[in-house]
Write a protein that holds these residues in place. Sequence first.
Motif, PDB file in Angstrom:
ATOM      1  N   GLY A 112       0.826  -1.197   0.000  1.00 41.06           N
ATOM      2  CA  GLY A 112       0.000   0.000   0.000  1.00 41.06           C
ATOM      3  C   GLY A 112       0.863   1.251   0.000  1.00 41.06           C
ATOM      4  N   ALA A 113       0.284   2.365  -0.420  1.00 41.61           N
ATOM      5  CA  ALA A 113       1.043   3.609  -0.499  1.00 41.61           C
ATOM      6  C   ALA A 113       1.624   3.998   0.859  1.00 41.61           C
ATOM      7  CB  ALA A 113       0.153   4.722  -1.037  1.00 41.61           C
ATOM      8  N   ALA A 114       0.829   3.871   1.914  1.00 40.07           N
ATOM      9  CA  ALA A 114       1.315   4.254   3.240  1.00 40.07           C
ATOM     10  C   ALA A 114       2.482   3.376   3.677  1.00 40.07           C
ATOM     11  CB  ALA A 114       0.177   4.171   4.257  1.00 40.07           C
ATOM     12  N   ASP A 115       2.446   2.102   3.291  1.00 38.17           N
ATOM     13  CA  ASP A 115       3.504   1.176   3.687  1.00 38.17           C
ATOM     14  C   ASP A 115       4.861   1.598   3.133  1.00 38.17           C
ATOM     15  OD1 ASP A 115       1.609  -0.511   4.926  1.00 38.17           O
ATOM     16  OD2 ASP A 115       1.187  -1.485   3.013  1.00 38.17           O
ATOM     17  N   ILE A 116       4.899   2.035   1.891  1.00 39.02           N
ATOM     18  CA  ILE A 116       6.182   2.311   1.253  1.00 39.02           C
ATOM     19  C   ILE A 116       6.595   3.779   1.332  1.00 39.02           C
ATOM     20  CG2 ILE A 116       5.882   0.368  -0.325  1.00 39.02           C
ATOM     21  CD1 ILE A 116       5.264   2.332  -2.546  1.00 39.02           C
ATOM     22  N   CYS A 117       5.669   4.653   1.735  1.00 31.66           N
ATOM     23  CA  CYS A 117       5.980   6.082   1.758  1.00 31.66           C
ATOM     24  C   CYS A 117       6.163   6.646   3.168  1.00 31.66           C
ATOM     25  CB  CYS A 117       4.872   6.871   1.051  1.00 31.66           C
ATOM     26  SG  CYS A 117       4.735   6.520  -0.712  1.00 31.66           S
ATOM     27  N   ASP A 148      12.620   7.169  -3.414  1.00 31.26           N
ATOM     28  CA  ASP A 148      12.421   6.154  -2.378  1.00 31.26           C
ATOM     29  C   ASP A 148      11.272   5.208  -2.679  1.00 31.26           C
ATOM     30  OD1 ASP A 148      14.472   7.276  -0.646  1.00 31.26           O
ATOM     31  OD2 ASP A 148      13.045   8.904  -0.253  1.00 31.26           O
ATOM     32  N   ALA A 149      10.285   5.655  -3.442  1.00 31.49           N
ATOM     33  CA  ALA A 149       9.114   4.824  -3.731  1.00 31.49           C
ATOM     34  C   ALA A 149       8.427   5.366  -4.983  1.00 31.49           C
ATOM     35  CB  ALA A 149       8.136   4.828  -2.557  1.00 31.49           C
ATOM     36  N   VAL A 150       7.709   4.471  -5.660  1.00 31.54           N
ATOM     37  CA  VAL A 150       6.955   4.855  -6.863  1.00 31.54           C
ATOM     38  C   VAL A 150       5.499   4.459  -6.671  1.00 31.54           C
ATOM     39  CG1 VAL A 150       6.648   4.486  -9.338  1.00 31.54           C
ATOM     40  CG2 VAL A 150       8.964   4.598  -8.375  1.00 31.54           C
ATOM     41  N   LEU A 151       4.603   5.387  -6.946  1.00 33.80           N
ATOM     42  CA  LEU A 151       3.170   5.134  -6.913  1.00 33.80           C
ATOM     43  C   LEU A 151       2.627   5.262  -8.327  1.00 33.80           C
ATOM     44  CD1 LEU A 151       2.206   7.262  -3.784  1.00 33.80           C
ATOM     45  CD2 LEU A 151       2.769   4.835  -3.857  1.00 33.80           C
ATOM     46  N   LEU A 152       1.704   4.386  -8.697  1.00 36.37           N
ATOM     47  CA  LEU A 152       1.120   4.417 -10.036  1.00 36.37           C
ATOM     48  C   LEU A 152      -0.401   4.399  -9.942  1.00 36.37           C
ATOM     49  CD1 LEU A 152       3.530   1.905 -10.035  1.00 36.37           C
ATOM     50  CD2 LEU A 152       3.389   2.496 -12.443  1.00 36.37           C
ATOM     51  N   THR A 153      -1.052   5.260 -10.722  1.00 33.52           N
ATOM     52  CA  THR A 153      -2.497   5.151 -10.829  1.00 33.52           C
ATOM     53  C   THR A 153      -2.822   3.899 -11.638  1.00 33.52           C
ATOM     54  OG1 THR A 153      -2.486   6.580 -12.782  1.00 33.52           O
ATOM     55  CG2 THR A 153      -2.890   7.624 -10.646  1.00 33.52           C
ATOM     56  N   LYS A 154      -4.002   3.346 -11.417  1.00 29.81           N
ATOM     57  CA  LYS A 154      -4.324   2.037 -11.974  1.00 29.81           C
ATOM     58  C   LYS A 154      -4.539   2.039 -13.484  1.00 29.81           C
ATOM     59  CE  LYS A 154      -6.118   0.487  -7.542  1.00 29.81           C
ATOM     60  NZ  LYS A 154      -7.287   0.061  -6.739  1.00 29.81           N
ATOM     61  N   ASP A 155      -4.529   3.214 -14.103  1.00 30.74           N
ATOM     62  CA  ASP A 155      -4.589   3.265 -15.562  1.00 30.74           C
ATOM     63  C   ASP A 155      -3.189   3.310 -16.180  1.00 30.74           C
ATOM     64  OD1 ASP A 155      -4.080   5.800 -14.572  1.00 30.74           O
ATOM     65  OD2 ASP A 155      -5.423   6.845 -15.951  1.00 30.74           O
ATOM     66  N   SER A 156      -2.164   3.076 -15.371  1.00 25.17           N
ATOM     67  CA  SER A 156      -0.785   3.019 -15.860  1.00 25.17           C
ATOM     68  C   SER A 156      -0.405   1.577 -16.176  1.00 25.17           C
ATOM     69  CB  SER A 156       0.181   3.589 -14.817  1.00 25.17           C
ATOM     70  OG  SER A 156      -0.064   4.959 -14.575  1.00 25.17           O
ATOM     71  N   VAL A 172      12.780  -2.391 -11.254  1.00 20.49           N
ATOM     72  CA  VAL A 172      11.451  -2.552 -10.649  1.00 20.49           C
ATOM     73  C   VAL A 172      11.519  -3.419  -9.395  1.00 20.49           C
ATOM     74  CG1 VAL A 172      10.164  -2.218 -12.791  1.00 20.49           C
ATOM     75  CG2 VAL A 172      10.903  -4.512 -12.148  1.00 20.49           C
ATOM     76  N   PHE A 173      12.615  -4.154  -9.215  1.00 17.83           N
ATOM     77  CA  PHE A 173      12.787  -4.971  -8.012  1.00 17.83           C
ATOM     78  C   PHE A 173      13.520  -4.217  -6.908  1.00 17.83           C
ATOM     79  CE2 PHE A 173      13.341  -8.064 -11.666  1.00 17.83           C
ATOM     80  CZ  PHE A 173      11.999  -8.408 -11.707  1.00 17.83           C
ATOM     81  N   LEU A 174      14.046  -3.046  -7.229  1.00 22.46           N
ATOM     82  CA  LEU A 174      14.867  -2.301  -6.281  1.00 22.46           C
ATOM     83  C   LEU A 174      14.114  -1.182  -5.575  1.00 22.46           C
ATOM     84  CD1 LEU A 174      18.117  -1.923  -8.448  1.00 22.46           C
ATOM     85  CD2 LEU A 174      17.558  -3.723  -6.797  1.00 22.46           C
ATOM     86  N   VAL A 175      13.103  -0.624  -6.236  1.00 15.36           N
ATOM     87  CA  VAL A 175      12.337   0.490  -5.672  1.00 15.36           C
ATOM     88  C   VAL A 175      10.938  -0.011  -5.323  1.00 15.36           C
ATOM     89  CG1 VAL A 175      11.495   2.837  -6.057  1.00 15.36           C
ATOM     90  CG2 VAL A 175      13.621   2.087  -7.142  1.00 15.36           C
ATOM     91  N   PRO A 176      10.489   0.138  -4.081  1.00 21.77           N
ATOM     92  CA  PRO A 176       9.130  -0.319  -3.752  1.00 21.77           C
ATOM     93  C   PRO A 176       8.083   0.498  -4.508  1.00 21.77           C
ATOM     94  CG  PRO A 176      10.060   0.950  -1.935  1.00 21.77           C
ATOM     95  CD  PRO A 176      11.174   0.725  -2.919  1.00 21.77           C
ATOM     96  N   TRP A 177       7.000  -0.183  -4.921  1.00 22.86           N
ATOM     97  CA  TRP A 177       5.952   0.516  -5.658  1.00 22.86           C
ATOM     98  C   TRP A 177       4.587   0.004  -5.236  1.00 22.86           C
ATOM     99  CZ3 TRP A 177       2.681  -2.268  -8.845  1.00 22.86           C
ATOM    100  CH2 TRP A 177       3.122  -3.535  -9.256  1.00 22.86           C
ATOM    101  N   ALA A 178       3.581   0.828  -5.515  1.00 28.30           N
ATOM    102  CA  ALA A 178       2.205   0.476  -5.156  1.00 28.30           C
ATOM    103  C   ALA A 178       1.245   1.210  -6.076  1.00 28.30           C
ATOM    104  CB  ALA A 178       1.920   0.844  -3.697  1.00 28.30           C
ATOM    105  N   TRP A 179       0.042   0.640  -6.210  1.00 27.38           N
ATOM    106  CA  TRP A 179      -1.026   1.315  -6.926  1.00 27.38           C
ATOM    107  C   TRP A 179      -1.655   2.358  -6.003  1.00 27.38           C
ATOM    108  CZ3 TRP A 179      -0.548   0.378 -11.786  1.00 27.38           C
ATOM    109  CH2 TRP A 179      -0.196  -0.896 -12.262  1.00 27.38           C
ATOM    110  N   VAL A 180      -2.169   3.426  -6.581  1.00 30.09           N
ATOM    111  CA  VAL A 180      -2.728   4.508  -5.774  1.00 30.09           C
ATOM    112  C   VAL A 180      -3.873   5.159  -6.542  1.00 30.09           C
ATOM    113  CG1 VAL A 180      -1.185   6.302  -6.704  1.00 30.09           C
ATOM    114  CG2 VAL A 180      -2.070   6.525  -4.380  1.00 30.09           C
ATOM    115  N   ASP A 181      -4.820   5.724  -5.807  1.00 31.34           N
ATOM    116  CA  ASP A 181      -5.895   6.497  -6.426  1.00 31.34           C
ATOM    117  C   ASP A 181      -5.375   7.889  -6.798  1.00 31.34           C
ATOM    118  OD1 ASP A 181      -7.806   4.466  -6.160  1.00 31.34           O
ATOM    119  OD2 ASP A 181      -8.201   5.033  -4.076  1.00 31.34           O
ATOM    120  N   PRO A 182      -5.931   8.513  -7.838  1.00 31.69           N
ATOM    121  CA  PRO A 182      -5.376   9.785  -8.328  1.00 31.69           C
ATOM    122  C   PRO A 182      -5.362  10.919  -7.303  1.00 31.69           C
ATOM    123  CG  PRO A 182      -6.829   8.811  -9.970  1.00 31.69           C
ATOM    124  CD  PRO A 182      -6.985   7.991  -8.717  1.00 31.69           C
TER     125      PRO A 182
END
Length: 267
Positions: A112-117, A148-156, A172-182
């Motif tokens: 989740g976004a909060a987890d990685i940010c 430190d982290a990448v967030l992507l909207t679900k249309d990405s 993509v294995f080195l930087v944590p990422w998560a889906w996020v609402d706009p």
Amino acid sequence: MNLIEINSLDYPGIEVFSRLTEAQLRNRLDSEKALFIAESPKVIEVALRRGYVPTAVLCESRHIDGDAANLLALCPADMPVYTGPRELLAALTGYTLTRGVLCAMYRPPALGAADICRDARRVAVIQGVTDSTNIGALFRSAAALGIDAVLLTKDSCDPFNRRAVRVSMGSVFLVPWAWVDPGLEELKKLGFKTAAMALTDCSVPVDDPALCSEPRLAVILGTEGDGLPSEAIAAADYTVRIPMSHGVDSLNVAAASAVAFWQLRQR
């Protein structure tokens, strides 16, 4: 090593490399079985060393004791390693394998976004970027330039798309990422200021001192063609431009990300 020589396109067990689409690999009905495909020895080895779990390898015969030797040594001894000549594997997959190796891996649990940010200082937000090459390049820049982290909207595009993984060279294995609402409400609650990369009358240059000194900053990047939607720009704390010469109005999103990440990195 559980080495299995294949001699036809219908060999049982190789469906993951030949018949499953990206959507089928994601297997949204059963997340514990969700997979992705990593391509090329260097990329696969990065994933293995970061703890990703392989389920099968497809490897050209000539690479078993060559380019693939190191990564195969990191795999479970009983994991199937399907092998055959270059021409057969190209016919099987529909393309010539990069450095002759594919690896099917289990997707890790979604974050989740909060987890990685929570402890991050610099975050990239990718909104509506659908090109897999650009996603891979964005992640490579993010890893190299202190994001430190990448967030992507679900249309990405999915960062675990095969081509995105390969273009990223395993970043993509080195930087944590998560889906996020706009809306990015979670980031705002965590104390982030947001910087939308866009050309407007009120854009500040990317080297603006106030922008660079923000303790927690999220850099928002939009689609390859249309850029960010007006509501995303209006909601941001800053609108940011990269100064251009010779009448050029913008850069490709992957190139723009590298400039922004470098200039806005944590000092």
